[in-house]
Structures are given as structure tokens and as C-alpha cells.
Design a protein around this motif. Structure first.
Motif, PDB file in Angstrom:
ATOM      1  N   LYS A  75       0.832  -1.198   0.000  1.00 47.43           N
ATOM      2  CA  LYS A  75       0.000   0.000   0.000  1.00 47.43           C
ATOM      3  C   LYS A  75       0.877   1.263   0.000  1.00 47.43           C
ATOM      4  N   TYR A  86     -12.179  -2.876  -3.213  1.00 48.75           N
ATOM      5  CA  TYR A  86     -12.746  -3.008  -1.870  1.00 48.75           C
ATOM      6  C   TYR A  86     -14.273  -2.913  -1.875  1.00 48.75           C
ATOM      7  N   ARG A  93      -1.589 -14.455   4.054  1.00 50.03           N
ATOM      8  CA  ARG A  93      -2.314 -13.791   5.143  1.00 50.03           C
ATOM      9  C   ARG A  93      -1.573 -13.970   6.465  1.00 50.03           C
ATOM     10  N   THR A 124      -5.420  -7.744  10.516  1.00 50.82           N
ATOM     11  CA  THR A 124      -5.819  -6.454   9.939  1.00 50.82           C
ATOM     12  C   THR A 124      -5.419  -5.286  10.839  1.00 50.82           C
ATOM     13  N   SER A 141      -4.979   0.089  11.623  1.00 51.63           N
ATOM     14  CA  SER A 141      -5.591  -0.585  10.466  1.00 51.63           C
ATOM     15  C   SER A 141      -5.571   0.292   9.222  1.00 51.63           C
ATOM     16  N   ASN A 161      -1.903  -0.050   7.250  1.00 52.03           N
ATOM     17  CA  ASN A 161      -1.367  -1.382   7.559  1.00 52.03           C
ATOM     18  C   ASN A 161      -0.516  -1.998   6.455  1.00 52.03           C
ATOM     19  N   HIS A 215      -1.684  -5.454   1.417  1.00 49.15           N
ATOM     20  CA  HIS A 215      -2.937  -6.178   1.176  1.00 49.15           C
ATOM     21  C   HIS A 215      -2.635  -7.599   0.730  1.00 49.15           C
ATOM     22  N   GLY A 216      -3.475  -8.538   1.156  1.00 50.04           N
ATOM     23  CA  GLY A 216      -3.421  -9.902   0.626  1.00 50.04           C
ATOM     24  C   GLY A 216      -4.822 -10.440   0.407  1.00 50.04           C
TER      25      GLY A 216
HETATM   26  P1  RTP Z   1      -6.657  -6.160   3.057  1.00 58.99           P
HETATM   27  O1  RTP Z   1      -7.921  -6.542   2.327  1.00 58.99           O
HETATM   28  O2  RTP Z   1      -6.199  -4.772   2.757  1.00 58.99           O
HETATM   29  O3  RTP Z   1      -5.591  -7.193   2.883  1.00 58.99           O
HETATM   30  O4  RTP Z   1      -6.972  -6.160   4.646  1.00 58.99           O
HETATM   31  P2  RTP Z   1      -7.733  -7.269   5.478  1.00 58.99           P
HETATM   32  O5  RTP Z   1      -8.237  -8.353   4.590  1.00 58.99           O
HETATM   33  O6  RTP Z   1      -6.848  -7.651   6.604  1.00 58.99           O
HETATM   34  O7  RTP Z   1      -8.962  -6.438   6.078  1.00 58.99           O
HETATM   35  P3  RTP Z   1     -10.353  -6.057   5.357  1.00 58.99           P
HETATM   36  O8  RTP Z   1     -11.432  -6.368   6.306  1.00 58.99           O
HETATM   37  O9  RTP Z   1     -10.408  -6.631   3.976  1.00 58.99           O
HETATM   38  O10 RTP Z   1     -10.240  -4.474   5.276  1.00 58.99           O
HETATM   39  C1  RTP Z   1      -9.568  -3.858   4.203  1.00 58.99           C
HETATM   40  C2  RTP Z   1      -8.750  -2.699   4.710  1.00 58.99           C
HETATM   41  O11 RTP Z   1      -9.608  -1.697   5.213  1.00 58.99           O
HETATM   42  C3  RTP Z   1      -8.958  -1.007   6.252  1.00 58.99           C
HETATM   43  N1  RTP Z   1      -9.751  -1.128   7.477  1.00 58.99           N
HETATM   44  N2  RTP Z   1      -9.893  -0.154   8.324  1.00 58.99           N
HETATM   45  N3  RTP Z   1     -10.733   1.435  10.499  1.00 58.99           N
HETATM   46  C4  RTP Z   1     -11.066   0.160  10.456  1.00 58.99           C
HETATM   47  O12 RTP Z   1     -11.700  -0.379  11.342  1.00 58.99           O
HETATM   48  C5  RTP Z   1     -10.652  -0.618   9.315  1.00 58.99           C
HETATM   49  N4  RTP Z   1     -10.987  -1.874   9.072  1.00 58.99           N
HETATM   50  C6  RTP Z   1     -10.406  -2.209   7.890  1.00 58.99           C
HETATM   51  C7  RTP Z   1      -7.615  -1.663   6.463  1.00 58.99           C
HETATM   52  O13 RTP Z   1      -6.641  -0.932   5.719  1.00 58.99           O
HETATM   53  C8  RTP Z   1      -7.831  -3.033   5.886  1.00 58.99           C
HETATM   54  O14 RTP Z   1      -6.614  -3.620   5.514  1.00 58.99           O
END
Ligand code: RTP
Ligand code: MG
Length: 155
Positions: A16, A56, A92, A98, A116, A119, A122-123
Motif C-alpha cells: 500500500k 474493496y 495472510r 488487519t 488498520s 497497515n 494487502h493480501g
Molecule cells: P486487506 O484486504 O487490505 O488485505 O486487509 P484485510 O483483509 O486484513 O482487512 P479487510 O477487512 O479486507 O479491510 C480492508 C482494509 O480496510 C482497512 N480497514 N480499516 N478502520 C477500520 O476499522 C478498518 N478496518 C479495515 C484496512 O486498511 C484493511 O486492511
């Protein structure tokens, strides 16, 4: 549509904008290389707004969605395709939770991040989403069809 070897699994991994700005690109790529996965696609890319929103799209009702999209388009990202058995779940694990405060030391987020919303990486969360995201971020011809000769020492 990009072709897939049925025997293999692929994940879309993206460094990112904060990871690029902070000079973490080499370290992050190195972790996937050392694990033994094969790099099949790699580019530095400035993400357009609509692509960030599509990537997203499952999160579009969440309150943090506008901030998330703003974060992803805020600077260049590094787009990658990594291939190997179980790469989606394994990536992951290498990436960590996350919320980086919950990510174990030794993971990318555990080592390099605090919140978050910054972070670092992304994966893909499933093989099907991996293929969806690869098709979203890479054009036909941008991926290289090759097999590392080191593979017999890894698999
Ligand atoms: P990613 O898709 O980026 O690999 O992250 P992830 O699966 O671990 O988490 P996901 O639920 O898919 O959320 C995507 C990205 O959104 C941001 N986020 N912010 N403020 C918050 O509570 C929050 N929750 C998620 C993070 O950048 C997360 O990686
Ligand atoms: Mg996710």
C-alpha cells in the motif's frame, strides 16, 4: 481473462502507499521470496479512484470505506501476483492481522504498522478473490508465465 494453472494457487499482494513511502518494498518482497513462492507479476502503479472502489467493493457500506479508498489512491502501490501451494492463506499469515496491534511480531503488519488505516500491505482473502483481484489489477500480457528452476528444492 487471465489463464490459471489448475494445479497452482495465486494471490494478489499489494504494498500500500505507506509501505512504498516508508521504503518497505524490498523487505516485503523479500519475505515472500524467502518463503519460496513464485513472483508472477510486479508493477509500481498509481491507482485510479474507481479501481480502488472496485477492489474493496465488499466494504463499501462500512464507515471507513471513503478513508480506505483515499488511503489506497494517496500514492503509488506495488502490485504483485505470488503463486504456490496454499499461497492465499500463507500470505495472510505472513501479513498478519488487519489491526496491526493484534498482528504477531514477525509478520509484516506486526513488525511495521500500528493502525488498520495504515497497515502497509494487502493480501487476497480467498483463492477466488485472488483471481478476481488479479484480473482487476493486471492486464493480459503483464503477467509472466515462468517456472523458477529452484522449485525442486522447495516443493
Ligand atoms: P486487506 O484486504 O487490505 O488485505 O486487509 P484485510 O483483509 O486484513 O482487512 P479487510 O477487512 O479486507 O479491510 C480492508 C482494509 O480496510 C482497512 N480497514 N480499516 N478502520 C477500520 O476499522 C478498518 N478496518 C479495515 C484496512 O486498511 C484493511 O486492511
Ligand atoms: Mg481484505
Amino acid at each position: 481473462r487471465l489463464t490459471v494453472n489448475a494445479a497452482s494457487e495465486r494471490s494478489y499482494i499489494m504494498i500500500k502507499p505507506d509501505g512504498v513511502q516508508r521504503g518497505l518494498v524490498g523487505d516485503i518482497i523479500s519475505r515472500f521470496e524467502r518463503k519460496g513462492f513464485a513472483l508472477k507479476g510486479l508493477k509500481l502503479f498509481q491507482t485510479p479512484q474507481d479501481l480502488a472502489e472496485e477492489h474493496y467493493s465488499e466494504l463499501k457500506e462500512r464507515p471507513f470505506f471513503p478513508a480506505l479508498v483515499k488511503y489506497i489512491v494517496s500514492g503509488p502501490v506495488v502490485c504483485m501476483v505470488w503463486e504456490g501451494p496454499g499461497v492465499v492463506a500463507s500470505a495472510r499469515k505472513l501479513i498478519g492481522a488487519t489491526n496491526p496491534l493484534n498482528a504477531e511480531p514477525g509478520t509484516i503488519r506486526g513488525d511495521f504498522a500500528i493502525v488498520s488505516g495504515r497497515n502497509v500491505v494487502h493480501g487476497s482473502d480467498s483463492p477466488a478473490n485472488g483471481e478476481r483481484e488479479i484480473a482487476l489489477w493486471f492486464k493480459e500480457g503483464e503477467l509472466v508465465d515462468w517456472e523458477p528452476t529452484v522449485l525442486p528444492w522447495v516443493l
